[in-house]
Structures are given as C-alpha cells and as structure tokens.
Design an enzyme around this catalytic site. Structure first.
Site, PDB file in Angstrom:
ATOM      1  N   GLU A 286       0.886  -1.171   0.000  1.00  0.00           N
ATOM      2  CA  GLU A 286       0.000   0.000   0.000  1.00  0.00           C
ATOM      3  C   GLU A 286       0.918   1.214   0.000  1.00  0.00           C
ATOM      4  OE1 GLU A 286      -2.762  -0.299   3.273  1.00  0.00           O
ATOM      5  OE2 GLU A 286      -3.594  -2.151   2.519  1.00  0.00           O
ATOM      6  N   CYS A 320      -2.425   8.659   3.431  1.00  0.00           N
ATOM      7  CA  CYS A 320      -2.163   8.333   2.027  1.00  0.00           C
ATOM      8  C   CYS A 320      -3.358   8.651   1.142  1.00  0.00           C
ATOM      9  CB  CYS A 320      -1.800   6.864   1.904  1.00  0.00           C
ATOM     10  SG  CYS A 320      -3.096   5.798   2.566  1.00  0.00           S
TER      11      CYS A 320
HETATM   12  P1  NAD Z   1       8.656   5.153   4.140  1.00  0.00           P
HETATM   13  O1  NAD Z   1       8.512   4.377   2.901  1.00  0.00           O
HETATM   14  O2  NAD Z   1       9.749   6.134   4.258  1.00  0.00           O
HETATM   15  O3  NAD Z   1       8.835   4.192   5.388  1.00  0.00           O
HETATM   16  C1  NAD Z   1       7.910   3.183   5.674  1.00  0.00           C
HETATM   17  C2  NAD Z   1       8.599   2.063   6.416  1.00  0.00           C
HETATM   18  O4  NAD Z   1       9.544   1.445   5.555  1.00  0.00           O
HETATM   19  C3  NAD Z   1       9.369   2.503   7.645  1.00  0.00           C
HETATM   20  O5  NAD Z   1       9.179   1.523   8.653  1.00  0.00           O
HETATM   21  C4  NAD Z   1      10.809   2.495   7.154  1.00  0.00           C
HETATM   22  O6  NAD Z   1      11.751   2.295   8.173  1.00  0.00           O
HETATM   23  C5  NAD Z   1      10.788   1.327   6.208  1.00  0.00           C
HETATM   24  N1  NAD Z   1      11.822   1.324   5.173  1.00  0.00           N
HETATM   25  C6  NAD Z   1      12.364   2.397   4.543  1.00  0.00           C
HETATM   26  N2  NAD Z   1      13.263   1.992   3.620  1.00  0.00           N
HETATM   27  C7  NAD Z   1      13.287   0.635   3.654  1.00  0.00           C
HETATM   28  C8  NAD Z   1      14.009  -0.369   2.954  1.00  0.00           C
HETATM   29  N3  NAD Z   1      14.884  -0.060   1.998  1.00  0.00           N
HETATM   30  N4  NAD Z   1      13.781  -1.663   3.268  1.00  0.00           N
HETATM   31  C9  NAD Z   1      12.887  -2.000   4.214  1.00  0.00           C
HETATM   32  N5  NAD Z   1      12.179  -1.092   4.924  1.00  0.00           N
HETATM   33  C10 NAD Z   1      12.364   0.213   4.648  1.00  0.00           C
HETATM   34  O7  NAD Z   1       7.237   5.843   4.360  1.00  0.00           O
HETATM   35  P2  NAD Z   1       6.846   6.867   5.491  1.00  0.00           P
HETATM   36  O8  NAD Z   1       7.567   8.145   5.211  1.00  0.00           O
HETATM   37  O9  NAD Z   1       6.993   6.227   6.817  1.00  0.00           O
HETATM   38  O10 NAD Z   1       5.285   7.069   5.209  1.00  0.00           O
HETATM   39  C11 NAD Z   1       4.795   7.999   4.305  1.00  0.00           C
HETATM   40  C12 NAD Z   1       4.493   7.369   2.976  1.00  0.00           C
HETATM   41  O11 NAD Z   1       3.666   6.234   3.155  1.00  0.00           O
HETATM   42  C13 NAD Z   1       3.705   8.254   2.027  1.00  0.00           C
HETATM   43  O12 NAD Z   1       4.219   8.113   0.727  1.00  0.00           O
HETATM   44  C14 NAD Z   1       2.294   7.692   2.073  1.00  0.00           C
HETATM   45  O13 NAD Z   1       1.525   7.950   0.941  1.00  0.00           O
HETATM   46  C15 NAD Z   1       2.563   6.259   2.255  1.00  0.00           C
HETATM   47  N6  NAD Z   1       1.420   5.577   2.873  1.00  0.00           N
HETATM   48  C16 NAD Z   1       0.619   4.787   2.100  1.00  0.00           C
HETATM   49  C17 NAD Z   1      -0.493   4.173   2.643  1.00  0.00           C
HETATM   50  C18 NAD Z   1      -1.426   3.318   1.823  1.00  0.00           C
HETATM   51  O14 NAD Z   1      -2.263   2.639   2.423  1.00  0.00           O
HETATM   52  N7  NAD Z   1      -1.327   3.305   0.515  1.00  0.00           N
HETATM   53  C19 NAD Z   1      -0.752   4.310   3.991  1.00  0.00           C
HETATM   54  C20 NAD Z   1       0.085   5.114   4.759  1.00  0.00           C
HETATM   55  C21 NAD Z   1       1.183   5.738   4.179  1.00  0.00           C
HETATM   56  C1  6OH Z   2      -3.066   5.714   4.748  1.00  0.00           C
HETATM   57  O1  6OH Z   2      -2.450   6.590   5.288  1.00  0.00           O
HETATM   58  C2  6OH Z   2      -4.299   5.171   5.222  1.00  0.00           C
HETATM   59  C3  6OH Z   2      -4.573   3.876   5.045  1.00  0.00           C
HETATM   60  C4  6OH Z   2      -5.773   3.352   5.569  1.00  0.00           C
HETATM   61  C5  6OH Z   2      -5.999   2.017   5.634  1.00  0.00           C
HETATM   62  O2  6OH Z   2      -5.116   1.119   5.285  1.00  0.00           O
HETATM   63  C6  6OH Z   2      -7.262   1.526   6.122  1.00  0.00           C
HETATM   64  O3  6OH Z   2      -7.397   0.310   6.229  1.00  0.00           O
HETATM   65  O4  6OH Z   2      -8.157   2.335   6.435  1.00  0.00           O
END
Ligand code: NAD
Ligand code: 6OH
Length: 518
Positions: A286, A320
């Site tokens: 996600e 997100c």
């Molecule tokens: P991030 O990708 O920087 O980090 C997420 C996790 O991945 C952290 O635990 C981090 O330590 C780990 N990580 C980073 N690099 C890694 C690697 N090379 N190998 C393994 N693990 C690694 O994301 P963030 O800054 O914590 O969160 C913000 C981002 O997450 C935004 O882009 C947002 O859109 C996205 N997000 C998406 C959803 C969704 O459901 N689609 C939900 C929440 C957040």
């Molecule tokens: C992202 O920031 C939000 C994600 C939400 C869910 O994964 C959910 O189940 O509502």
C-alpha cells in the site's frame, strides 16, 4: 500493563490530563524511574541492543524515549523464533481459538485505551481527539473484523466432471504463509500495523513487525497486549530500526521470511521489491498517492466543503488517502475556494493533547523541510497562495515543533510538480473544470492511483464517474469512510494487491488445492 502517570512528553505540557503509561519498557524494575527505553520484542521478551536512536516528539522536538535498534542478529533471532512458533503451541490453535484470541487482543487494546492514545499522540503529534476517534478504535476493530471473518470464511470447492468421464471433488485448504515481515509507516502507526497483524494472525502466521523509526511506541505496547491476551511467545515480534542497512532491509532480505507486507512510500516499495525478489517472496504494497477530489456544481455545498476540509487536512494531511488535487466545476469555483479557505483558517493548530486541537505538527523536522520546499516550489511554479504557505508562530515551546500552516494553492498548470508529486502535508491545489470529461481526464492524469472522491447530488453521475476513476478506492460524497471487508489498495505507483476482508485472508494464506477422484 498498568501503571501510573508516565514518561510521555505530552504529559508535561498538559498536566491536567493523566496518562497511564505501561510499566514494562517505560520503567525500570522498581516501576518508578522512567527508563524511557523502547526495546525490541522477541520471543515474548523485551530485548535490548547496543545501538540506540531517539524517539522525538514532533510537537516540540523533545526526546520521548531512546529506542534500541535491532541489528542483523536480532532480526535473525526474531525470524527464527517466529519460525519455531509456527511449529509449537500456535500450530495447534484452531480457527475458533485464533478468533477468540484476536478478540482478546482487541479487549486489551480497549482496556488500555488511554495508554495507546497517549503513546500514539506522543510519537506522531496527532491531536488526541483524532487518536481517540480513529487510530485506537480502528486498531481494536481490525482485530475484531478479522476474528469474525476467519470464522466464517468458506473454502472454495468444485465438483469436477472431465470430458473423458472422470469425477472428482476439489477443495482448497487455507494454510498460513509462514513468517510474515510487516513494515509500516509513521502516519497511522497502530492502525496500519494492526491492519496487517490481525489478518496475518487470523490465518495462523507468525509475524515480525518493523514499525517506523519515527513511531516505535504503539507496536511495542501491542506486544504487551498480545502477551496479556495469551498469544504464545514468538508469534508476534517487533524489531526497531530504519530501512536500508538496518532492521527493515534485514527483515525483507531474510530468506526465512515467507512474505512481506508493506505500507509506505512508493520508492521504498520499489526497493523492498528488489530485496524480496531474491527469495521470491509474495509482497503486498500500500503505497503513496496524489489523490483527486472532483466537486460538481450540483453537490451539497456545505457538506462538500466540510468533506474536502477533512480530505485535505486530516492528520495534518498525512494520510495516504488525502486529496492534494481538488477539481471544482467552474460555476462554483470562486465560492468553493473562499469557503475552503475559511475552513482552513478556522482549523486550530496546537498542542496535541489539548482536546480543542484540530491539527498537530508534521512528523519530523526532515518531513517539514520537504513540505516547506513544496510550498516554495508552488510559488516558484506560479501558484496563487489562497491561505497558508508558511510556518505558524505560537510564542511557546510548540515553536520548536514541526508545524506548518494549512495551505491552499490555485493557478498551477496541470504539469506543475506540485500537482504531480505527493507532498504528504496539509496542502491542496484547487483547479477549475468545465465538463465531467475534463475532470475525469485531469483526475486520472497521474502515475498514482490510490483513491478519489466525487461530490455530486446526481447519483447517476456519481456511478458513472466512479467507474472511470483509475484508482483502487472511490468515495462518492464521503471520504475515508471504511468498511473493513472491502478491497483496499491502489493501482500504478500506489501499490500491489488488495487488503481488506477476504483479500487480506487470501494474501496471508497459502491455498493448497486437494483433488479427490470420486
Ligand atoms: P517510508 O517508505 O519512508 O517508510 C515506511 C517504512 O519502511 C518505515 O518503517 C521504514 O523504516 C521502512 N523502510 C524504509 N526503507 C526501507 C528499505 N529499503 N527496506 C525496508 N524497509 C524500509 O514511508 P513513510 O515516510 O513512513 O510514510 C509515508 C508514505 O507512506 C507516504 O508516501 C504515504 O503515501 C505512504 N502511505 C501509504 C499508505 C497506503 O495505504 N497506501 C498508507 C500510509 C502511508
Ligand atoms: C493511509 O495513510 C491510510 C490507510 C488506511 C488504511 O489502510 C485503512 O485500512 O483504512
């Protein structure tokens, strides 16, 4: 768990509110001196490690706790005990016992509700009202939903007749995948972690979770809930640390991890995919979004402005699903922009533990730099600033926090970077459109495809436009209204696969088809 007024930083700023903080990893053996140490949790025990990093309170930059960074050996230990747990007592838990256990986990989350809220607020800086309304209740709901679903999930079966006259019964057995590596971000830490842990456990897996380095607390508190609920040791493990060359990479690279489920940035997803490819692990991703909201002139105006206010600014825009692109039909454009500006200016930025606070800070100083660089870029790209665009001043300790103003821009070209790239802050660009076709085309003109929202009183139009959205989730006249049984995920750069309901159960299990000649 249990405890006393404790070590979380919100406490000092809000002496009126009593925060119950659990004893185990927050206090020393006497239960009195705050040790402020968040440790890895492996095989039912808190385990320290040499390397440490600081857990920062984004509301004022203070250090909440030190966190032990798992090294390669710690991660290996966690994976090996998880493997062992799959062969032990846990393997004898039938579906009914697993479901009952998940309900008990939800019970313990509810029992220690204030504790989880306090820990989440301290780590993220999100308003206490939001953590109490969204994050923690959803964590409990995640366990309850998958507890109930696994009990009623059917199995596929077919009576087979082959052209040459043979008969057979086919049915699919649902087995655990094995050890699941779970990597989660900082924006909705407990909600997004439990969204994966609950179905993984419902299917009988053992898990190793790596929460974001920015928000290690609630994953660690959850360990205590697991223990209290009676989960056998080794089934839920937590390793703390960063991504590359740290716990995240060690976990995704580990040959004995059977699958990786990840929520976070698209670029990180791409890295994890490369790492996981070496051992052909299934992945569920996600990822990011640059979500559009389409506001038609026939919408319920007041309801829509309130809805868009949430879609843009909830959790300081760090969801997100947030809408960073708002398309408004030309006839109501000026009125809408004015109304949204008033909404944005009415949001109360403040101390996270104050009930009246609507918006907290961004997660970190680094993330604030990123968001502010987009504020600057928007101006450089020729945007008109409707409101915000800068850093608020409080005249107190919050000035050391990572706050930014809620911000609205207009006037950018569709090709502008601020219209194309995910900012992940309390900001949107509002642009006018004339026809439905134009709105659909602009909304879909992105490499992402997570969510969209459509605001109209014309139900036929709602259905028609929803069908054309190139995303995983479309809301009509609402946003982030969740039914946990529905498919959740994105297309393009927004993810791989769907979680939610049976989609989660199918990802977290291996189906073994049995064919019996009749
Ligand atoms: P991030 O990708 O920087 O980090 C997420 C996790 O991945 C952290 O635990 C981090 O330590 C780990 N990580 C980073 N690099 C890694 C690697 N090379 N190998 C393994 N693990 C690694 O994301 P963030 O800054 O914590 O969160 C913000 C981002 O997450 C935004 O882009 C947002 O859109 C996205 N997000 C998406 C959803 C969704 O459901 N689609 C939900 C929440 C957040
Ligand atoms: C992202 O920031 C939000 C994600 C939400 C869910 O994964 C959910 O189940 O509502």
């Amino acid at each position: 768990m249990g405890g006393r007024v404790g070590a979380l930083s919100g406490r000092e700023k809000n002496p009126g509110r009593s925060l119950i903080v659990p004893a185990n990893h927050w206090y020393d053996a006497a239960g009195l001196t705050p040790v402020k140490l968040i440790q890895n949790y492996i095989n039912g025990k808190f385990v320290s490690a040499k390397s440490r990093f600081s857990d920062i309170n984004p509301a004022d930059g203070s250090v909440i706790a030190e966190v032990t960074e798992a090294d390669k050996n710690n991660v290996d230990d966690a994976v090996q005990v998880a493997r062992g747990a799959l062969r032990g007592e846990w393997s004898r838990f039938g579906v009914r016992e697993r479901a009952a256990l998940l309900h008990r986990v939800a019970d313990t989350i509810e029992k220690h509700f204030d504790c989880f809220v306090a820990a989440e607020v301290a780590d993220t800086g999100k308003p206490v009202s939001l953590a109490a309304k969204l994050d923690v209740p959803r964590a409990a709901a995640n366990f309850r939903v998958f507890a109930d679903l696994i009990k009623t999930a059917g199995i596929e079966s077919f009576h087979t007749e082959t052209p040459d006259g043979k008969n057979a019964l086919n049915y699919a057995l649902r087995k655990p995948l094995g050890v699941v590596g779970i990597i989660t971000p900082w924006n909705l830490p407990l909600l997004l972690l439990t969204w994966k842990v609950a179905p993984a456990l419902a299917c009988g897996n053992a898990v190793v979770a790596k929460p974001s380095e920015e928000t290690p607390a609630t994953a660690t508190l959850l360990a205590e809930s697991m223990k209290e609920a009676g989960l056998p040791d080794g089934v839920y493990n937590v390793v703390h640390g960063f991504g590359p060359n740290s716990a995240g990479e060690f976990l995704t690279r580990h040959p004995d991890v059977n699958a990786v489920t990840f929520t976070g940035e698209s670029a990180t997803g791409a890295e994890i995919m490369k790492t996981a490819a070496a051992s052909v692990k299934p992945v569920s991703f996600e990822l990011g979004g640059k979500n559009a909201a389409i506001v038609f002139e026939d919408c319920d105006f007041e309801e829509t402005v309130r809805g868009i206010k949430d879609a843009v600014f909830l959790n300081t825009g760090q969801v997100c699903l947030c809408a960073e692109r708002v398309y408004v039909q030309a006839k109501i454009f000026d009125r809408f922009v004015h109304a949204l500006k008033q909404m944005a200016e009415g949001l109360r930025l403040g101390a996270p533990m104050e009930n009246a606070t609507d918006l907290g800070p961004l997660i970190s100083s680094q993330h604030r730099e990123k968001v502010l660089s987009y504020y600057q870029l928007a101006r450089d790209e020729g945007a008109t600033t409707v409101t915000g665009g800068s850093v608020p001043q409080f005249g107190n300790s919050l000035d050391k926090g990572f706050y930014v103003q809620p911000t609205i821009y207009t006037g950018l070209a569709e090709t502008a970077r601020c219209v194309k790239e995910e900012i992940f802050g309390p900001v949107c660009h509002v642009a006018p459109f004339d026809s439905e076709e134009e709105a659909v085309s602009k909304a879909n003109d992105t490499k992402y495809g997570l969510a969209a929202s459509i605001w109209t009183s014309d139900l036929k139009r709602g259905h028609r436009v929803a069908r054309q959205m190139n995303v995983g989730i479309t809301w009509v006249n609402c946003w982030f209204l969740r039914d946990l049984r529905t498919p959740f995920g994105g297309v393009g750069f927004s993810g791989i696969g769907r979680e939610g309901g049976m989609h989660s159960l199918n990802f977290y299990s291996e189906l073994n088809n049995v064919c019996i000649r009749l």
